[in-house]
Design an enzyme around this catalytic site. Structure first.
Site, PDB file in Angstrom:
ATOM      1  N   GLU A 158       1.518  -5.267  22.916  1.00  0.00           N
ATOM      2  CA  GLU A 158       1.939  -3.900  23.249  1.00  0.00           C
ATOM      3  C   GLU A 158       1.077  -3.280  24.357  1.00  0.00           C
ATOM      4  OE1 GLU A 158       2.441   0.120  20.548  1.00  0.00           O
ATOM      5  OE2 GLU A 158       2.849  -1.832  19.633  1.00  0.00           O
TER       6      GLU A 158
ATOM      7  N   HIS B 218       7.396   2.011  19.431  1.00  0.00           N
ATOM      8  CA  HIS B 218       6.348   2.462  18.512  1.00  0.00           C
ATOM      9  C   HIS B 218       6.586   3.925  18.086  1.00  0.00           C
ATOM     10  CE1 HIS B 218       2.026   1.382  17.213  1.00  0.00           C
ATOM     11  NE2 HIS B 218       2.526   2.288  16.391  1.00  0.00           N
TER      12      HIS B 218
ATOM     13  N   ALA C 189       4.130  -2.607  10.990  1.00  0.00           N
ATOM     14  CA  ALA C 189       2.693  -2.645  10.723  1.00  0.00           C
ATOM     15  C   ALA C 189       1.917  -2.590  12.037  1.00  0.00           C
ATOM     16  CB  ALA C 189       2.353  -3.899   9.920  1.00  0.00           C
ATOM     17  N   ARG C 190       1.374  -3.701  12.456  1.00  0.00           N
ATOM     18  CA  ARG C 190       0.738  -3.853  13.755  1.00  0.00           C
ATOM     19  C   ARG C 190       1.319  -5.081  14.420  1.00  0.00           C
ATOM     20  NH1 ARG C 190      -0.317   0.689  14.058  1.00  0.00           N
ATOM     21  NH2 ARG C 190      -2.344   1.725  14.145  1.00  0.00           N
TER      22      ARG C 190
ATOM     23  N   GLY D 219       6.899   4.977  14.958  1.00  0.00           N
ATOM     24  CA  GLY D 219       6.579   5.137  13.540  1.00  0.00           C
ATOM     25  C   GLY D 219       6.262   6.540  13.073  1.00  0.00           C
TER      26      GLY D 219
ATOM     27  N   GLY E  20       0.832  -1.193   0.000  1.00  0.00           N
ATOM     28  CA  GLY E  20       0.000   0.000   0.000  1.00  0.00           C
ATOM     29  C   GLY E  20       0.869   1.246   0.000  1.00  0.00           C
ATOM     30  N   ARG E  21       0.320   2.350   0.519  1.00  0.00           N
ATOM     31  CA  ARG E  21       1.068   3.603   0.527  1.00  0.00           C
ATOM     32  C   ARG E  21       2.426   3.453   1.232  1.00  0.00           C
ATOM     33  NH1 ARG E  21      -4.043   5.972   2.075  1.00  0.00           N
ATOM     34  NH2 ARG E  21      -4.835   7.487   0.553  1.00  0.00           N
ATOM     35  N   ILE E  22       2.390   2.851   2.428  1.00  0.00           N
ATOM     36  CA  ILE E  22       3.616   2.735   3.215  1.00  0.00           C
ATOM     37  C   ILE E  22       4.574   1.746   2.570  1.00  0.00           C
ATOM     38  CG2 ILE E  22       4.560   2.028   5.448  1.00  0.00           C
ATOM     39  CD1 ILE E  22       1.974   3.149   6.717  1.00  0.00           C
TER      40      ILE E  22
ATOM     41  N   ARG F 286      -2.218  -8.680  -1.313  1.00  0.00           N
ATOM     42  CA  ARG F 286      -3.410  -9.534  -1.374  1.00  0.00           C
ATOM     43  C   ARG F 286      -4.150  -9.402  -2.692  1.00  0.00           C
ATOM     44  NH1 ARG F 286      -7.174  -6.481   3.172  1.00  0.00           N
ATOM     45  NH2 ARG F 286      -7.107  -4.401   2.261  1.00  0.00           N
TER      46      ARG F 286
END
Length: 322
Positions: free
Chosen positions: A265, A283, A235-236, A285, A156-158, A179
């Site tokens: 987390e 974290h 990501a997560r 980011g 995606g964008r990131i 995906r």
């Protein structure tokens, strides 16, 4: 004037912009909303500006069958802490802040790649400990990333921003797994299977969080990685099965890992804390003032549009029923 709860302290320009159009209650606690606060937020305010950790689960919405809130204007691109289907069923819209986070998050990915590949965290700890005895030709040899292959999971964008930095900045060959087919990734890059992307010299995960991607990176996925390779997650946290990652590191199945997010987390799996070949960040980011301000102003734009009877520009579409 509509009432608004801002669940965490935000940069002052964001709060000022919110106060211009809303009766704002600013919560000063830096911790996520607790179970009671989550329910009170839906009952007591017309809109809420929540963020990571404010767990608006299906159970929360079920306990508040007639909510006053009509918009959750999330601060952040990721919104897996909000059950969007349950929110939609309750008549509550959800928005997020994409775009503003892209470059900052991609920068952190490159930081983690370089820190882990070149053993920067380990080296800094060595210097600070007073145990460094000076340079010699075979000291702390790491992975030279220039010209290597990078596998990006989620384009995606990131993911694309990471790919641009890796390719144009370090001459890396880019392969990616997505995906859905991506006709034009915006740079020389090849879409491949998950297994082939995981077999790259450097693997970076940049997929959205949520049930569809939970434990996407499990023992089976990690088994495709090579012993010299490094793994990075921006990501997560729950995209990665942390127990499987620990085992892969302990067995020497992969050379190292760089993490900015964690499955539980803010708790970090204890074994990771004692591994010299793992880079751990809290974290970071989007942790730059101008970026966090831009994110907040985007959330306020979503709120302002909603208050004026318009569709928020960054409205999150709920998942299909069933």
């Amino acid at each position: 004037m509509p009432t608004l709860l801002i669940t965490r302290p935000l940069p002052e320009p964001v709060v000022a912009a919110a106060r211009a159009g809303f009766d704002v209650t600013l919560r000063e606690d830096t911790r996520p909303l607790d179970a009671l606060e989550l329910r009170e937020a839906l009952l007591s305010f017309d809109a809420v500006l929540p963020t990571l950790g404010d767990l608006f689960s299906a159970e929360v919405f079920a306990d508040v069958p007639r909510p006053r809130a009509r918009l959750l204007a999330n601060f952040g691109v990721g919104y897996n802490h909000i059950d969007t289907a349950a929110a939609h069923a309750a008549g509550i819209m959800v928005s997020n802040t994409p775009g503003a986070v892209t470059d900052a998050t991609a920068d952190i990915a490159l930081m983690l790649i370089l820190m882990t590949a070149r053993r920067a965290g380990e080296g800094e700890r060595l210097v600070r400990s007073g145990r460094w005895e000076g340079w010699h030709p075979t000291q702390m040899l790491g992975l030279h990333v220039s010209g290597k292959r990078i596998g990006i999971i989620g384009m995606g964008r990131i993911g694309q921003a990471i790919a641009r930095r890796a390719h144009f900045g370090f001459g890396m060959e880019v392969v990616f797994h997505n995906r859905s087919p991506l006709a034009d990734p915006g740079l020389p890059a090849t879409q491949v299977t998950m297994a082939e992307a995981m077999a790259a010299d450097v693997v970076v995960v940049a997929v959205p969080g949520g049930p569809a991607t939970r434990h996407l990176i499990d023992a089976e996925a990690l088994a495709h990685m090579r012993p010299h390779a490094i793994f990075v997650n921006i990501a997560r946290g729950d995209v990665v099965d942390e127990a499987a990652l620990v085992k892969a590191l302990q067995k020497g199945q992969i050379a190292g890992a760089g993490l900015d997010v964690y499955e539980f987390e803010p708790r970090v799996t204890p074994a990771l804390l004692h591994m010299e070949n793992v880079t751990l960040l809290p974290h970071l980011g989007t942790a730059a003032l101008e970026v966090r301000t831009a994110m907040g102003l985007m959330a306020v734009d979503n709120l302002t549009a909603w208050a004026a009877g318009r569709t928020p520009p960054n409205l999150v579409t709920p998942p299909p029923a069933g």
